[in-house]
Motif scaffolding. Structure first.
Motif, PDB file in Angstrom:
ATOM      1  N   ASN A   1       0.849  -1.173   0.000  1.00  0.00           N
ATOM      2  CA  ASN A   1       0.000   0.000   0.000  1.00  0.00           C
ATOM      3  C   ASN A   1       0.890   1.231   0.000  1.00  0.00           C
ATOM      4  O   ASN A   1       2.115   1.128   0.007  1.00  0.00           O
ATOM      5  N   ALA A   2       0.251   2.380  -0.025  1.00  0.00           N
ATOM      6  CA  ALA A   2       1.036   3.601  -0.195  1.00  0.00           C
ATOM      7  C   ALA A   2       2.019   3.825   0.945  1.00  0.00           C
ATOM      8  O   ALA A   2       3.131   4.295   0.729  1.00  0.00           O
TER       9      ALA A   2
ATOM     10  N   ASP B   1       4.979   1.871   0.171  1.00  0.00           N
ATOM     11  CA  ASP B   1       5.688   2.466  -0.969  1.00  0.00           C
ATOM     12  C   ASP B   1       6.511   3.673  -0.528  1.00  0.00           C
ATOM     13  O   ASP B   1       7.653   3.849  -0.932  1.00  0.00           O
TER      14      ASP B   1
ATOM     15  N   ARG C   1      10.973  21.564   3.724  1.00  0.00           N
ATOM     16  CA  ARG C   1       9.809  22.372   3.355  1.00  0.00           C
ATOM     17  C   ARG C   1       9.621  23.444   4.417  1.00  0.00           C
ATOM     18  O   ARG C   1       9.929  23.236   5.566  1.00  0.00           O
TER      19      ARG C   1
ATOM     20  N   ASP D   1      -2.951  28.990  -1.772  1.00  0.00           N
ATOM     21  CA  ASP D   1      -1.533  29.335  -1.933  1.00  0.00           C
ATOM     22  C   ASP D   1      -1.064  29.144  -3.371  1.00  0.00           C
ATOM     23  O   ASP D   1       0.141  29.100  -3.638  1.00  0.00           O
TER      24      ASP D   1
ATOM     25  N   GLU E   1      -1.024  26.536  -5.071  1.00  0.00           N
ATOM     26  CA  GLU E   1      -0.417  25.233  -5.349  1.00  0.00           C
ATOM     27  C   GLU E   1      -1.389  24.445  -6.224  1.00  0.00           C
ATOM     28  O   GLU E   1      -2.596  24.454  -5.970  1.00  0.00           O
TER      29      GLU E   1
ATOM     30  N   PHE F   1      -3.896   2.183  -2.491  1.00  0.00           N
ATOM     31  CA  PHE F   1      -3.102   3.320  -2.920  1.00  0.00           C
ATOM     32  C   PHE F   1      -1.649   2.907  -3.111  1.00  0.00           C
ATOM     33  O   PHE F   1      -1.096   2.146  -2.317  1.00  0.00           O
ATOM     34  N   HIS F   2      -1.064   3.422  -4.147  1.00  0.00           N
ATOM     35  CA  HIS F   2       0.361   3.219  -4.367  1.00  0.00           C
ATOM     36  C   HIS F   2       1.021   4.573  -4.535  1.00  0.00           C
ATOM     37  O   HIS F   2       0.360   5.560  -4.828  1.00  0.00           O
ATOM     38  N   TYR F   3       2.311   4.555  -4.375  1.00  0.00           N
ATOM     39  CA  TYR F   3       3.037   5.818  -4.472  1.00  0.00           C
ATOM     40  C   TYR F   3       4.252   5.659  -5.359  1.00  0.00           C
ATOM     41  O   TYR F   3       4.922   4.620  -5.325  1.00  0.00           O
ATOM     42  N   GLN F   4       4.512   6.675  -6.147  1.00  0.00           N
ATOM     43  CA  GLN F   4       5.698   6.626  -7.000  1.00  0.00           C
ATOM     44  C   GLN F   4       6.112   8.063  -7.295  1.00  0.00           C
ATOM     45  O   GLN F   4       5.268   8.946  -7.404  1.00  0.00           O
ATOM     46  N   GLU F   5       7.407   8.280  -7.407  1.00  0.00           N
ATOM     47  CA  GLU F   5       7.843   9.583  -7.895  1.00  0.00           C
ATOM     48  C   GLU F   5       8.221   9.433  -9.356  1.00  0.00           C
ATOM     49  O   GLU F   5       8.898   8.477  -9.726  1.00  0.00           O
TER      50      GLU F   5
ATOM     51  N   PHE G   1       0.291   9.709  -6.275  1.00  0.00           N
ATOM     52  CA  PHE G   1      -0.449   8.630  -5.617  1.00  0.00           C
ATOM     53  C   PHE G   1      -1.438   8.089  -6.635  1.00  0.00           C
ATOM     54  O   PHE G   1      -2.125   8.845  -7.296  1.00  0.00           O
ATOM     55  N   TYR G   2      -1.500   6.774  -6.759  1.00  0.00           N
ATOM     56  CA  TYR G   2      -2.393   6.218  -7.770  1.00  0.00           C
ATOM     57  C   TYR G   2      -3.111   5.000  -7.246  1.00  0.00           C
ATOM     58  O   TYR G   2      -2.668   4.358  -6.294  1.00  0.00           O
TER      59      TYR G   2
ATOM     60  N   GLY H   1       3.595  17.924   0.171  1.00  0.00           N
ATOM     61  CA  GLY H   1       4.102  16.844   1.016  1.00  0.00           C
ATOM     62  C   GLY H   1       3.247  15.589   0.822  1.00  0.00           C
ATOM     63  O   GLY H   1       2.081  15.666   0.443  1.00  0.00           O
ATOM     64  N   LYS H   2       3.878  14.443   1.090  1.00  0.00           N
ATOM     65  CA  LYS H   2       3.174  13.185   0.834  1.00  0.00           C
ATOM     66  C   LYS H   2       1.920  13.043   1.692  1.00  0.00           C
ATOM     67  O   LYS H   2       0.913  12.516   1.257  1.00  0.00           O
TER      68      LYS H   2
ATOM     69  N   ARG I   1      -0.088  15.357   2.851  1.00  0.00           N
ATOM     70  CA  ARG I   1      -1.191  16.166   2.333  1.00  0.00           C
ATOM     71  C   ARG I   1      -1.741  15.526   1.066  1.00  0.00           C
ATOM     72  O   ARG I   1      -2.952  15.461   0.857  1.00  0.00           O
TER      73      ARG I   1
ATOM     74  N   ILE J   1      -1.735  12.390   0.173  1.00  0.00           N
ATOM     75  CA  ILE J   1      -2.516  11.158   0.354  1.00  0.00           C
ATOM     76  C   ILE J   1      -3.880  11.472   0.949  1.00  0.00           C
ATOM     77  O   ILE J   1      -4.874  10.818   0.624  1.00  0.00           O
TER      78      ILE J   1
END
Lengths: 170, 262
Positions: A92-93, A96, A167, B196, B198, B216-220, B227-228, B243-244, B246, B248
């Motif tokens: 899951n995320a 990941d 950040r 802001d 963004e 959910f998966h994450y990739q850069e 997130f997909y 940020g990740k 926010r 997700i």
């Protein structure tokens, strides 16, 4: 001779795994494996049958890695290894994210700590074997391992980093 | 128990995780961990770290060995008896392809399917995000004011009912959207902006996947965080540089809205 060469071939996938983790970059890793194989083949007669060939190969790779690091003291390209990890179907995320952070955190460790951590955690070598492979005292193996794990733990628990990942917090 | 129990220190915890202790010391540590939750947590983290390293790098073991690494090509000719090693290399190749059983095959198939999702969904979503979210003039083709037009146009072209979800509860307002060509398919991109300035984008397209559960998966990709998830026949990707955590949170709102068909 034949048996030695056969044995060498069976070690290639593990050498590639170790090199990939060590360098964080697929093509750099395979260059390292290639250099390691060339050197191992040219010295195959020096390997004593019955001893652990993997440890012998790791020693060769370690020496090559050290000289490569010396020649080429530039930082690894962080962007290059974000594509290295392909998420599995059952992840899951959160996993990941954790794995992708581990992947970059690993490359931020000093190479000495990274080597020890990988030889122990991925390759499953004992502290004594690691000491022999790297040519360092057992106490040094342990202190590098401890510091490496501590450092990763610090990084992964979201402590501020010095890199560009900072950040501004509102 | 003919010796006194020694105090447990940090080095013991590492040695315990790495299987370096003899049986009696291992039992000492296990007893200690039961009554020391902080130490137990530390051990759990060390173990997790080892597992994660395996998850990251074990897939390399299943990759085919590149031809450049086959000993015949790396200078084995210098050594006598090279032909037997070359045979061994070929044999090793056969073992790699056929011998490692269903486990390997399954993980290969999973990797292939994931690669398809990356190529068809994640990478085009990230690239479309980079191209359009940075555009000051025409970030969208149809503005949010004409949301109904946008929805009916996209629905007609993509042969499914599709509508931009409301992300107001996480502070993002729809700017608009567009239709995009994707690999073999069309895709819809919705763009949102917060106070802001963004910007985030939601990318939606049909995708063939056996893995139809909405995890959910994450990739850069392209320097963008994505997130997909896949839900039924559709794949969804949320891209941005926030940020990740926010991102997700936004992805969850979007997922729920799409799942409800809003």
């Amino acid at each position: 001779m034949t048996e030695s060469a056969d044995l060498l071939v069976t070690q290639i996938p593990r050498l590639r795994r170790y090199a990939r983790a060590l360098t964080g970059d697929a093509s750099r890793a395979d260059d390292l494996v290639q250099d390691c194989l060339v050197r191992a083949l040219s010295r195959l007669k020096l390997w004593k049958p019955g001893t652990d060939m993997r440890a012998w190969l790791f020693t060769i790779m370690h020496n090559l890695f050290v000289s490569e690091c010396r020649q080429n003291s530039k930082q690894p390209d962080i962007a290059a290894f974000t594509t290295c990890y392909v998420p599995g179907p059952y992840d899951n995320a959160d996993t990941d994210v954790r794995l992708s952070e581990l992947q970059s955190g690993l490359q931020q460790l000093v190479p000495e700590q990274r080597e020890v951590l990988l030889l122990v955690s991925i390759e499953g070598l004992s502290y004594r074997e690691v000491a022999a492979v790297l040519g360092i005292p057992g106490g040094t193996v342990m202190s590098r391992l401890h510091r490496g794990r501590q450092e990763l733990r610090k990084q992964l628990s979201g402590k501020p980093r010095t890199a560009s990942g900072l950040r501004s917090v509102k | 128990m003919n010796k006194d129990t020694q105090p447990v220190n940090d080095a013991d915890l590492h040695a315990y995780v790495d299987g370096e202790l003899d049986k009696s010391r291992r039992l000492d540590i296990e007893a200690y961990l039961v009554s020391h939750p902080e130490a137990a947590e530390q051990v759990r983290q060390y173990q997790q770290l080892s597992q994660d390293l395996h998850r990251l790098f074990d897939p390399v073991l299943n990759e085919p060995v590149p031809a450049t690494l086959v000993p015949a090509r790396v200078g084995l000719r210098k050594v006598s008896g090279w032909s037997s090693a070359a045979r061994a290399a070929a044999l090793a190749g056969i073992v790699l392809v056929s011998g490692l059983g269903g486990w390997l095959l399954n993980s290969r198939m999973a990797a292939t399917e994931n690669a398809a999702v990356l190529v068809n969904l994640v990478q085009p979503a990230a690239f479309a995000h980079v191209v359009y979210s940075t555009d000051d003039y025409y970030p969208v083709e149809i503005q949010a004011e004409q949301q109904d037009v946008l929805a009916s146009w996209l629905s007609e072209r993509m042969h499914t009912s599709i509508q931009a979800p409301d992300l107001g509860e996480v502070g993002f307002v729809l700017i608009g959207g567009r239709l995009l060509p994707s690999t073999n398919r069309m895709a819809a991109q919705f763009m949102y902006q917060n106070a802001d300035a963004e910007r985030i984008t939601l990318y939606v397209r049909r995708i063939a996947s056996k893995n139809r559960q909405a995890a959910f998966h994450y990739q850069e990709a392209q320097g963008v965080k994505v997130f997909y998830w896949i839900d039924g026949p559709m794949g969804y990707a949320l891209s941005g540089s926030l940020g990740k955590k926010r991102l997700i949170a936004i992805a969850k709102v979007a997922h729920d809205a799409f799942a409800k068909g809003v």
